[in-house]
Design an enzyme around this catalytic site. Structure first.
Site, PDB file in Angstrom:
ATOM      1  N   LYS A 101       0.834  -1.215   0.000  1.00 57.28           N
ATOM      2  CA  LYS A 101       0.000   0.000   0.000  1.00 57.28           C
ATOM      3  C   LYS A 101       0.865   1.262   0.000  1.00 57.28           C
ATOM      4  CE  LYS A 101      -2.001  -1.122   3.924  1.00 57.28           C
ATOM      5  NZ  LYS A 101      -1.265  -2.366   4.216  1.00 57.28           N
TER       6      LYS A 101
ATOM      7  N   ARG B  84      11.654  -1.868  10.596  1.00 53.97           N
ATOM      8  CA  ARG B  84      10.590  -1.485  11.533  1.00 53.97           C
ATOM      9  C   ARG B  84      10.461  -2.512  12.657  1.00 53.97           C
ATOM     10  NH1 ARG B  84       5.307   0.266   8.158  1.00 53.97           N
ATOM     11  NH2 ARG B  84       4.335  -1.164   9.614  1.00 53.97           N
TER      12      ARG B  84
ATOM     13  N   ARG C 225      -0.282  -9.405  12.868  1.00 55.10           N
ATOM     14  CA  ARG C 225      -0.896  -8.353  12.043  1.00 55.10           C
ATOM     15  C   ARG C 225      -1.738  -8.974  10.915  1.00 55.10           C
ATOM     16  NH1 ARG C 225       4.314  -5.199  10.541  1.00 55.10           N
ATOM     17  NH2 ARG C 225       2.954  -3.973   9.207  1.00 55.10           N
TER      18      ARG C 225
ATOM     19  N   ARG D 157      12.159  -5.701   4.164  1.00 51.47           N
ATOM     20  CA  ARG D 157      11.766  -4.280   4.081  1.00 51.47           C
ATOM     21  C   ARG D 157      12.737  -3.402   4.865  1.00 51.47           C
ATOM     22  NH1 ARG D 157       5.889  -1.985   5.347  1.00 51.47           N
ATOM     23  NH2 ARG D 157       6.069  -3.162   7.281  1.00 51.47           N
TER      24      ARG D 157
HETATM   25  P1  AP5 Z   1       4.899  -1.602   1.738  1.00 57.10           P
HETATM   26  O1  AP5 Z   1       4.587  -0.726   0.583  1.00 57.10           O
HETATM   27  O2  AP5 Z   1       5.676  -1.045   2.873  1.00 57.10           O
HETATM   28  O3  AP5 Z   1       3.541  -2.290   2.265  1.00 57.10           O
HETATM   29  P2  AP5 Z   1       2.360  -1.696   3.140  1.00 57.10           P
HETATM   30  O4  AP5 Z   1       1.111  -2.365   2.652  1.00 57.10           O
HETATM   31  O5  AP5 Z   1       2.389  -0.216   3.155  1.00 57.10           O
HETATM   32  O6  AP5 Z   1       2.793  -2.296   4.542  1.00 57.10           O
HETATM   33  P3  AP5 Z   1       2.684  -1.743   6.009  1.00 57.10           P
HETATM   34  O7  AP5 Z   1       3.377  -2.767   6.867  1.00 57.10           O
HETATM   35  O8  AP5 Z   1       3.157  -0.330   6.111  1.00 57.10           O
HETATM   36  O9  AP5 Z   1       1.175  -1.843   6.253  1.00 57.10           O
HETATM   37  P4  AP5 Z   1       0.492  -1.960   7.563  1.00 57.10           P
HETATM   38  O10 AP5 Z   1      -0.878  -1.669   7.118  1.00 57.10           O
HETATM   39  O11 AP5 Z   1       0.630  -3.187   8.338  1.00 57.10           O
HETATM   40  O12 AP5 Z   1       1.276  -0.899   8.482  1.00 57.10           O
HETATM   41  P5  AP5 Z   1       0.933   0.592   8.866  1.00 57.10           P
HETATM   42  O13 AP5 Z   1       2.181   1.362   8.803  1.00 57.10           O
HETATM   43  O14 AP5 Z   1      -0.257   1.061   8.137  1.00 57.10           O
HETATM   44  O15 AP5 Z   1       5.624  -2.914   1.169  1.00 57.10           O
HETATM   45  C1  AP5 Z   1       6.153  -3.906   2.033  1.00 57.10           C
HETATM   46  C2  AP5 Z   1       7.513  -4.388   1.497  1.00 57.10           C
HETATM   47  O16 AP5 Z   1       7.309  -5.074   0.267  1.00 57.10           O
HETATM   48  C3  AP5 Z   1       8.501  -3.261   1.184  1.00 57.10           C
HETATM   49  O17 AP5 Z   1       9.799  -3.685   1.483  1.00 57.10           O
HETATM   50  C4  AP5 Z   1       8.333  -3.019  -0.328  1.00 57.10           C
HETATM   51  O18 AP5 Z   1       9.517  -2.505  -0.929  1.00 57.10           O
HETATM   52  C5  AP5 Z   1       8.012  -4.424  -0.809  1.00 57.10           C
HETATM   53  N1  AP5 Z   1       7.099  -4.445  -1.948  1.00 57.10           N
HETATM   54  C6  AP5 Z   1       6.058  -3.609  -2.199  1.00 57.10           C
HETATM   55  N2  AP5 Z   1       5.418  -3.981  -3.329  1.00 57.10           N
HETATM   56  C7  AP5 Z   1       6.065  -5.082  -3.785  1.00 57.10           C
HETATM   57  C8  AP5 Z   1       5.868  -5.947  -4.908  1.00 57.10           C
HETATM   58  N3  AP5 Z   1       4.880  -5.753  -5.777  1.00 57.10           N
HETATM   59  N4  AP5 Z   1       6.730  -6.995  -5.055  1.00 57.10           N
HETATM   60  C9  AP5 Z   1       7.743  -7.216  -4.174  1.00 57.10           C
HETATM   61  N5  AP5 Z   1       7.973  -6.434  -3.098  1.00 57.10           N
HETATM   62  C10 AP5 Z   1       7.142  -5.386  -2.907  1.00 57.10           C
HETATM   63  O19 AP5 Z   1       0.491   0.393  10.394  1.00 57.10           O
HETATM   64  C11 AP5 Z   1       1.417   0.061  11.398  1.00 57.10           C
HETATM   65  C12 AP5 Z   1       0.681  -0.068  12.719  1.00 57.10           C
HETATM   66  O20 AP5 Z   1       0.058   1.202  13.064  1.00 57.10           O
HETATM   67  C13 AP5 Z   1      -0.482  -1.066  12.766  1.00 57.10           C
HETATM   68  O21 AP5 Z   1      -0.038  -2.385  13.017  1.00 57.10           O
HETATM   69  C14 AP5 Z   1      -1.328  -0.489  13.895  1.00 57.10           C
HETATM   70  O22 AP5 Z   1      -0.754  -0.782  15.156  1.00 57.10           O
HETATM   71  C15 AP5 Z   1      -1.215   1.006  13.668  1.00 57.10           C
HETATM   72  N6  AP5 Z   1      -2.249   1.519  12.762  1.00 57.10           N
HETATM   73  C16 AP5 Z   1      -2.063   2.086  11.529  1.00 57.10           C
HETATM   74  N7  AP5 Z   1      -3.227   2.436  10.993  1.00 57.10           N
HETATM   75  C17 AP5 Z   1      -4.190   2.079  11.890  1.00 57.10           C
HETATM   76  C18 AP5 Z   1      -5.603   2.171  11.892  1.00 57.10           C
HETATM   77  N8  AP5 Z   1      -6.279   2.696  10.853  1.00 57.10           N
HETATM   78  N9  AP5 Z   1      -6.271   1.686  12.959  1.00 57.10           N
HETATM   79  C19 AP5 Z   1      -5.621   1.163  14.021  1.00 57.10           C
HETATM   80  N10 AP5 Z   1      -4.277   1.048  14.090  1.00 57.10           N
HETATM   81  C20 AP5 Z   1      -3.568   1.501  13.025  1.00 57.10           C
END
Ligand code: AP5
Length: 213
Positions: free
Chosen positions: A13, A160, A171, A127
């Protein structure tokens, strides 16, 4: 244009949101990035959110909804935005809907990135992130120009804390139980499109561009 990117943790994402920012010149609104900034600055919200985040649990809905209400009212959202990581629960989706009515806005597209759990676990171990900007790399699939440092600032990349395999598994479980049902919530509004998130980063970007244009 108001786009919601929905998908599993590590589903790409953030990576796709950043490419869409460049293409459409609208902001990426990542609840994860905003929360990490609060944790770093040790704000009230950051202190409350820290433990949930490190354990891979969701931060309580009321905190998220307050935070997002402030964010979506900022001027840079007037032309549109990309929601990344929000909403993640049914109460958050309902809260967003109420907020959008207040702001006289509506979501144009919900893009669901589909990636298998086993591929997610492999991806997360590689990552690397630049914490200041939220720029995301992968040691194999999206490496920085110079190993271990951010392309633009040359600052160090980090792993991270919530990318440990056992936290990633938690997660993923939460995603399947709590966030994935939102696909049905948005299906009833006829704005959902699916994208194969196992493809190459550029191919996925192209597909999303086709969907939103
Ligand atoms: P990346 O683009 O980083 O993936 P992402 O979907 O953004 O992953 P996140 O881990 O950031 O999502 P998340 O939703 O768990 O975490 P968030 O920060 O929102 O890609 C991942 C890896 O793959 C990278 O190394 C990239 O280079 C690689 N990649 C990408 N595309 C690829 C492809 N096509 N092929 C190969 N490799 C690829 O949330 C973190 C924490 O915050 C949560 O756990 C929670 O505690 C809290 N939080 C955040 N939002 C909320 C909410 N709305 N409600 C409650 N708690 C929340």
């Amino acid at each position: 244009m108001k786009i919601l990117l929905l998908g599993p943790p590590g589903g790409g994402k953030g990576t796709q949101a950043k490419l869409l920012v460049k293409k459409f010149n609208i902001p990426q609104i990542s609840t994860g990035d905003i929360l990490r900034e609060h944790v770093k600055k040790e704000t009230n919200l950051g202190l409350k959110a820290k433990e949930f985040m490190q354990n891979g649990e969701l931060v309580p809905d009321n905190l998220i909804l307050n935070m997002m209400e402030k964010r979506l009212k900022k001027n840079d959202c007037s032309r549109g935005y990309i929601l990344d990581g929000f909403p993640r629960t049914t109460p958050q989706a309902e809260g967003l809907e109420k907020l959008l009515i207040k702001l006289n806005q509506n979501l144009d597209k919900v893009i669901v990135l589909e990636v298998d759990d086993k591929d997610i676990i492999n991806r997360m171990s590689g990552r690397r992130v630049h914490m200041e900007s939220g720029r995301v790399y992968h040691v194999k699939f999206n490496p920085p120009k110079n190993e271990g440092v951010d392309d633009l600032t040359n600052e160090k990349l980090v792993i991270r804390k919530d990318d440990r395999p056992e936290t990633v598994e938690r997660r993923l479980k939460i995603y399947h139980k709590t966030t994935k049902p939102l696909i049905d919530y948005y299906k009833s509004k006829n704005i959902v499109s699916y994208v194969n998130g196992n493809n190459k980063i550029e191919e996925i970007h192209k597909r999303i561009r086709e969907i939103v244009s």
